[in-house]
Design an enzyme around this catalytic site. Sequence first.
Site, mmCIF file in Angstrom:
data_model
loop_
_atom_site.group_PDB
_atom_site.id
_atom_site.type_symbol
_atom_site.label_atom_id
_atom_site.label_comp_id
_atom_site.label_asym_id
_atom_site.label_seq_id
_atom_site.Cartn_x
_atom_site.Cartn_y
_atom_site.Cartn_z
ATOM 1 N N ASP A 239 43.626 42.659 38.800
ATOM 2 C CA ASP A 239 42.292 42.448 39.363
ATOM 3 C C ASP A 239 41.696 43.807 39.711
ATOM 4 O O ASP A 239 42.259 44.860 39.372
ATOM 5 C CB ASP A 239 42.345 41.508 40.582
ATOM 6 C CG ASP A 239 42.855 42.240 41.819
ATOM 7 O OD1 ASP A 239 43.527 43.291 41.675
ATOM 8 O OD2 ASP A 239 42.572 41.773 42.934
ATOM 9 N N LYS B 221 44.055 37.071 33.662
ATOM 10 C CA LYS B 221 44.406 37.235 35.080
ATOM 11 C C LYS B 221 44.894 35.898 35.665
ATOM 12 O O LYS B 221 45.962 35.833 36.281
ATOM 13 C CB LYS B 221 43.191 37.757 35.861
ATOM 14 C CG LYS B 221 43.523 38.103 37.298
ATOM 15 C CD LYS B 221 42.355 38.783 38.001
ATOM 16 C CE LYS B 221 41.277 37.799 38.319
ATOM 17 N NZ LYS B 221 40.204 38.330 39.161
#
Length: 219
Positions: free
Chosen positions: A146, A128
Amino acid sequence: MAIPRSSSVRAKIINERLGKLFPGSTKTLCALEHKNPFELIAATILSAQCTDERVNMVTPALFKKYPTPDKLRKASPIEVEEIIHSTGFFRAKAKNLILMADKVVTDFDGEIPNTMDELTRLPGVGRKTANVVLSVAFALPGLPVDTHVLRLSKRMGLSISGDPIKVEADLNKVIPPDERGAFSIRMILHGRKTCSSRSPKCPECDLSDICPKIGLSRE
Ligand code: SF4
């Protein structure tokens, strides 16, 4: 409009509508204040379990004291902890920041690398964070997944998986490479504003006519 059966057609329309709802580039949409890739990677590490607003309150002092990876790698953990304390998980974050800076200096001549493989070798950097750095700092393809992107992708029928890596792969099949970073940020913004975890505002949502709202009745 009827709900498109094809996920790629649906993704194209969702991408276009989110672009109108949240205009701007990947760079301008990113709320983490930074002046270079080093500052962005540090801010992104600090943003775990913390709001961007809170991160932006501590990074000016952090970057004033430690403006480069070489300065940060030599920092006292306690002094870094004091500066970043309010972002939560401050001991682990301070440790990762210092170790990340050290590896950037020792393995990459002090420059933040620009490949997924190299970025994810840095302490505290997962896919991420790496995708944030790739897409925002380097304008390269990168789609951070996310909790908002996971939830919205499922509801919109863009991925049936709960695994961020699989969701990223599914989204990469339907979102053009140069639009992935902005798409991720727009999904996050839409998730915060309209499609929240507990009370999605479907009747007033600009995507309601094309969103299959998968799993909502069970949530
Ligand atoms: S219609 Fe409902 S489930 Fe679909 S994106 Fe909008 S708020 Fe979320």
